[in-house]
Each structure stands twice: as structure tokens, then as C-alpha cells.
Design a protein around this motif. Sequence first.
Motif, PDB file in Angstrom:
ATOM      1  N   ILE A  77       1.839  12.052  -9.708  1.00  0.00           N
ATOM      2  CA  ILE A  77       1.149  13.337  -9.532  1.00  0.00           C
ATOM      3  C   ILE A  77       2.142  14.479  -9.702  1.00  0.00           C
ATOM      4  CG2 ILE A  77      -0.039  14.824  -7.864  1.00  0.00           C
ATOM      5  CD1 ILE A  77      -1.181  12.126  -6.659  1.00  0.00           C
ATOM      6  N   PHE A  78       3.304  14.350  -9.057  1.00  0.00           N
ATOM      7  CA  PHE A  78       4.313  15.403  -9.174  1.00  0.00           C
ATOM      8  C   PHE A  78       4.712  15.604 -10.634  1.00  0.00           C
ATOM      9  CE2 PHE A  78       8.636  16.880  -9.627  1.00  0.00           C
ATOM     10  CZ  PHE A  78       8.617  18.037  -8.860  1.00  0.00           C
ATOM     11  N   GLU A  79       4.942  14.522 -11.348  1.00  0.00           N
ATOM     12  CA  GLU A  79       5.369  14.628 -12.743  1.00  0.00           C
ATOM     13  C   GLU A  79       4.311  15.319 -13.599  1.00  0.00           C
ATOM     14  OE1 GLU A  79       6.499  10.569 -13.596  1.00  0.00           O
ATOM     15  OE2 GLU A  79       8.429  10.821 -12.561  1.00  0.00           O
ATOM     16  N   ALA A  80       3.031  15.039 -13.351  1.00  0.00           N
ATOM     17  CA  ALA A  80       1.964  15.724 -14.084  1.00  0.00           C
ATOM     18  C   ALA A  80       1.962  17.217 -13.759  1.00  0.00           C
ATOM     19  CB  ALA A  80       0.605  15.102 -13.757  1.00  0.00           C
ATOM     20  N   ILE A  81       2.166  17.544 -12.494  1.00  0.00           N
ATOM     21  CA  ILE A  81       2.233  18.953 -12.087  1.00  0.00           C
ATOM     22  C   ILE A  81       3.429  19.630 -12.754  1.00  0.00           C
ATOM     23  CG2 ILE A  81       2.676  20.498 -10.130  1.00  0.00           C
ATOM     24  CD1 ILE A  81       1.049  18.500  -8.392  1.00  0.00           C
ATOM     25  N   LYS A  82       4.570  18.973 -12.686  1.00  0.00           N
ATOM     26  CA  LYS A  82       5.808  19.524 -13.267  1.00  0.00           C
ATOM     27  C   LYS A  82       5.655  19.798 -14.764  1.00  0.00           C
ATOM     28  CE  LYS A  82      10.119  17.610 -14.380  1.00  0.00           C
ATOM     29  NZ  LYS A  82      11.104  16.563 -14.141  1.00  0.00           N
ATOM     30  N   HIS A  83       4.956  18.909 -15.471  1.00  0.00           N
ATOM     31  CA  HIS A  83       4.773  19.073 -16.914  1.00  0.00           C
ATOM     32  C   HIS A  83       3.599  19.972 -17.270  1.00  0.00           C
ATOM     33  CE1 HIS A  83       7.326  15.408 -16.847  1.00  0.00           C
ATOM     34  NE2 HIS A  83       7.929  16.108 -17.787  1.00  0.00           N
ATOM     35  N   GLY A  84       2.939  20.529 -16.262  1.00  0.00           N
ATOM     36  CA  GLY A  84       1.846  21.462 -16.510  1.00  0.00           C
ATOM     37  C   GLY A  84       0.583  20.822 -17.049  1.00  0.00           C
ATOM     38  N   ASP A  85       0.406  19.536 -16.822  1.00  0.00           N
ATOM     39  CA  ASP A  85      -0.785  18.832 -17.291  1.00  0.00           C
ATOM     40  C   ASP A  85      -1.851  18.887 -16.191  1.00  0.00           C
ATOM     41  OD1 ASP A  85      -2.719  17.089 -18.255  1.00  0.00           O
ATOM     42  OD2 ASP A  85      -1.235  15.725 -19.139  1.00  0.00           O
ATOM     43  N   ALA A  86      -2.642  19.955 -16.220  1.00  0.00           N
ATOM     44  CA  ALA A  86      -3.619  20.212 -15.162  1.00  0.00           C
ATOM     45  C   ALA A  86      -4.677  19.119 -15.063  1.00  0.00           C
ATOM     46  CB  ALA A  86      -4.282  21.573 -15.381  1.00  0.00           C
ATOM     47  N   ASP A  87      -5.189  18.676 -16.210  1.00  0.00           N
ATOM     48  CA  ASP A  87      -6.227  17.638 -16.194  1.00  0.00           C
ATOM     49  C   ASP A  87      -5.696  16.342 -15.580  1.00  0.00           C
ATOM     50  OD1 ASP A  87      -8.091  19.324 -17.399  1.00  0.00           O
ATOM     51  OD2 ASP A  87      -7.641  18.610 -19.427  1.00  0.00           O
ATOM     52  N   LEU A  88      -4.514  15.927 -16.002  1.00  0.00           N
ATOM     53  CA  LEU A  88      -3.934  14.690 -15.488  1.00  0.00           C
ATOM     54  C   LEU A  88      -3.583  14.819 -14.007  1.00  0.00           C
ATOM     55  CD1 LEU A  88      -2.995  11.806 -16.024  1.00  0.00           C
ATOM     56  CD2 LEU A  88      -0.765  12.746 -16.737  1.00  0.00           C
ATOM     57  N   ALA A  89      -3.022  15.951 -13.611  1.00  0.00           N
ATOM     58  CA  ALA A  89      -2.661  16.147 -12.201  1.00  0.00           C
ATOM     59  C   ALA A  89      -3.896  16.031 -11.306  1.00  0.00           C
ATOM     60  CB  ALA A  89      -1.990  17.507 -12.012  1.00  0.00           C
ATOM     61  N   GLU A  90      -4.980  16.666 -11.711  1.00  0.00           N
ATOM     62  CA  GLU A  90      -6.211  16.597 -10.923  1.00  0.00           C
ATOM     63  C   GLU A  90      -6.755  15.166 -10.892  1.00  0.00           C
ATOM     64  OE1 GLU A  90     -10.594  18.675 -10.432  1.00  0.00           O
ATOM     65  OE2 GLU A  90      -9.341  19.267 -12.136  1.00  0.00           O
ATOM     66  N   GLN A  91      -6.789  14.529 -12.039  1.00  0.00           N
ATOM     67  CA  GLN A  91      -7.303  13.158 -12.125  1.00  0.00           C
ATOM     68  C   GLN A  91      -6.485  12.206 -11.256  1.00  0.00           C
ATOM     69  OE1 GLN A  91      -7.256  11.466 -16.096  1.00  0.00           O
ATOM     70  NE2 GLN A  91      -7.408   9.403 -15.277  1.00  0.00           N
ATOM     71  N   PHE A 109       0.837  -1.198   0.000  1.00  0.00           N
ATOM     72  CA  PHE A 109       0.000   0.000   0.000  1.00  0.00           C
ATOM     73  C   PHE A 109       0.874   1.252   0.000  1.00  0.00           C
ATOM     74  CE2 PHE A 109      -1.684   3.456   2.621  1.00  0.00           C
ATOM     75  CZ  PHE A 109      -2.806   3.817   1.889  1.00  0.00           C
ATOM     76  N   HIS A 110       1.894   1.265   0.853  1.00  0.00           N
ATOM     77  CA  HIS A 110       2.780   2.422   0.958  1.00  0.00           C
ATOM     78  C   HIS A 110       3.633   2.587  -0.295  1.00  0.00           C
ATOM     79  CE1 HIS A 110       1.606   3.308   5.040  1.00  0.00           C
ATOM     80  NE2 HIS A 110       1.661   2.010   5.287  1.00  0.00           N
ATOM     81  N   ARG A 111       4.081   1.491  -0.862  1.00  0.00           N
ATOM     82  CA  ARG A 111       4.857   1.556  -2.110  1.00  0.00           C
ATOM     83  C   ARG A 111       3.991   2.118  -3.235  1.00  0.00           C
ATOM     84  NH1 ARG A 111       9.486   0.296  -3.519  1.00  0.00           N
ATOM     85  NH2 ARG A 111      10.015  -1.095  -1.834  1.00  0.00           N
ATOM     86  N   ASN A 112       2.742   1.654  -3.336  1.00  0.00           N
ATOM     87  CA  ASN A 112       1.830   2.153  -4.369  1.00  0.00           C
ATOM     88  C   ASN A 112       1.536   3.639  -4.175  1.00  0.00           C
ATOM     89  OD1 ASN A 112       1.690  -0.425  -5.437  1.00  0.00           O
ATOM     90  ND2 ASN A 112      -0.312  -0.879  -4.555  1.00  0.00           N
ATOM     91  N   ALA A 113       1.315   4.031  -2.919  1.00  0.00           N
ATOM     92  CA  ALA A 113       1.039   5.439  -2.629  1.00  0.00           C
ATOM     93  C   ALA A 113       2.225   6.308  -3.043  1.00  0.00           C
ATOM     94  CB  ALA A 113       0.721   5.623  -1.148  1.00  0.00           C
ATOM     95  N   CYS A 114       3.417   5.845  -2.757  1.00  0.00           N
ATOM     96  CA  CYS A 114       4.631   6.575  -3.126  1.00  0.00           C
ATOM     97  C   CYS A 114       4.712   6.729  -4.648  1.00  0.00           C
ATOM     98  CB  CYS A 114       5.843   5.834  -2.573  1.00  0.00           C
ATOM     99  SG  CYS A 114       7.360   6.791  -2.556  1.00  0.00           S
ATOM    100  N   GLU A 115       4.435   5.668  -5.386  1.00  0.00           N
ATOM    101  CA  GLU A 115       4.439   5.723  -6.851  1.00  0.00           C
ATOM    102  C   GLU A 115       3.387   6.696  -7.369  1.00  0.00           C
ATOM    103  OE1 GLU A 115       3.918   1.638  -8.067  1.00  0.00           O
ATOM    104  OE2 GLU A 115       5.945   1.088  -7.394  1.00  0.00           O
ATOM    105  N   GLU A 116       2.215   6.700  -6.740  1.00  0.00           N
ATOM    106  CA  GLU A 116       1.158   7.620  -7.145  1.00  0.00           C
ATOM    107  C   GLU A 116       1.575   9.068  -6.902  1.00  0.00           C
ATOM    108  OE1 GLU A 116      -2.314   6.193  -5.074  1.00  0.00           O
ATOM    109  OE2 GLU A 116      -2.540   4.489  -6.437  1.00  0.00           O
ATOM    110  N   HIS A 117       2.232   9.330  -5.773  1.00  0.00           N
ATOM    111  CA  HIS A 117       2.723  10.687  -5.493  1.00  0.00           C
ATOM    112  C   HIS A 117       3.707  11.133  -6.574  1.00  0.00           C
ATOM    113  CE1 HIS A 117       1.767   9.965  -0.987  1.00  0.00           C
ATOM    114  NE2 HIS A 117       0.805  10.657  -1.539  1.00  0.00           N
ATOM    115  N   ILE A 118       4.581  10.242  -6.962  1.00  0.00           N
ATOM    116  CA  ILE A 118       5.590  10.571  -7.988  1.00  0.00           C
ATOM    117  C   ILE A 118       4.898  10.914  -9.314  1.00  0.00           C
ATOM    118  CG2 ILE A 118       7.430   9.548  -9.398  1.00  0.00           C
ATOM    119  CD1 ILE A 118       8.314   8.084  -6.744  1.00  0.00           C
TER     120      ILE A 118
END
Length: 168
Positions: free
Chosen positions: A139-153, A128-137
Motif C-alpha cells: 500500500i505504501f509503495e502504491a501511495i509513494k508512486h502516486g498510483d491512486a487506483d492501486l493504493a485504494e484497491q 496473518f501478521h506477516r501477510n498484513a505487514c506485506e500488504e502495508h508495504i
Amino acid sequence: MPIREALKELAKDGLVRVHGGRGTFIRQLSLNEVRDRYEMRQALEGMAARLASIRGITPALRETYERLKKLHDSNSLKIQEIQETGWKFHEEVVHASRNLELVRSHKTLDAQIMVALRSVGQQQPVQFHRNACEEHIKIFEAIKHGDADLAEQLMREHLAHSLSARVE
């Protein structure tokens, strides 16, 4: 007198319950109340991820991401550290939204959820913690690339996974 005022504020925020003549107690949330708060959290943090991707990452968000990446890539999984860094990640995404009203609303909501679920995270399986960590990564990458729709999703999906795992 300051303690009494502090307890009144905590009661107003829904963190404690005052029982006249018996004392003040940490408030336990029902399953429905936890679900309601997670749905609100999905809306707030989804919007925060969207705004952060538009407005750009902050140094604190990047630093938290770097810590998550290091924890994820290490051979020894430190659940407490991943959990604390994950909470910090959510906080920094909200701050990166640069929306003070969103930050204020999230602070109260997050405090209620943390009081109700702080001990539950320690009982989750390592995966669970490993998956959560991957999901955080992701999310960050979507934010970094300016993909607002993907970051929110991705943020909304991540919080849905989190609620589902905790409800189980």
C-alpha cells in the motif's frame, strides 16, 4: 462532573453503554456491527489511500513504513509491535489524506473497531501478521508512486482480508 461528561461522549460515540442504576460498560459489537464498521472503514481508508497518493506521503507515514519494513525484514517476528505499527500505519495513511473530515470520521470509527477487536489480533497466527505487514508495504509503495487506483484497491483488499481473518 467531568467524568460524567466524558462518559456521555463515549456513549455518543458508541464506545460504552449506560445502564441506569447498574453502571457504564464497554459496548460489545455484534458480528454484523463489526462487519458494517469494516465496510465503512474500507470506504474511508480506501479514499484516504487514494488522496495520500495524490497529495504525497508525509514524513510520519514514511517513518511508519520504515518501521514496518524493519519489522518485516527481521528474523524475530514481534506480533505486538507489528500490530501496533500496523495500526499506526492506518492512522498515518488517513492523516496523509489531508482531509480533516475524513480524519474526524475515521477517528470515531477506528475507536469503535479497536474496542471490539483489540484482543482478537493477539490470537491471530503469526502468518496473518506477516501477510498484513506485506500488504502495508505494498500500500505504501502504491501511495509513494502516486498510483491512486492501486493504493485504494490494495487498502480495500487489505481490510477485507483483515475482517475475514477476524471473523474466522
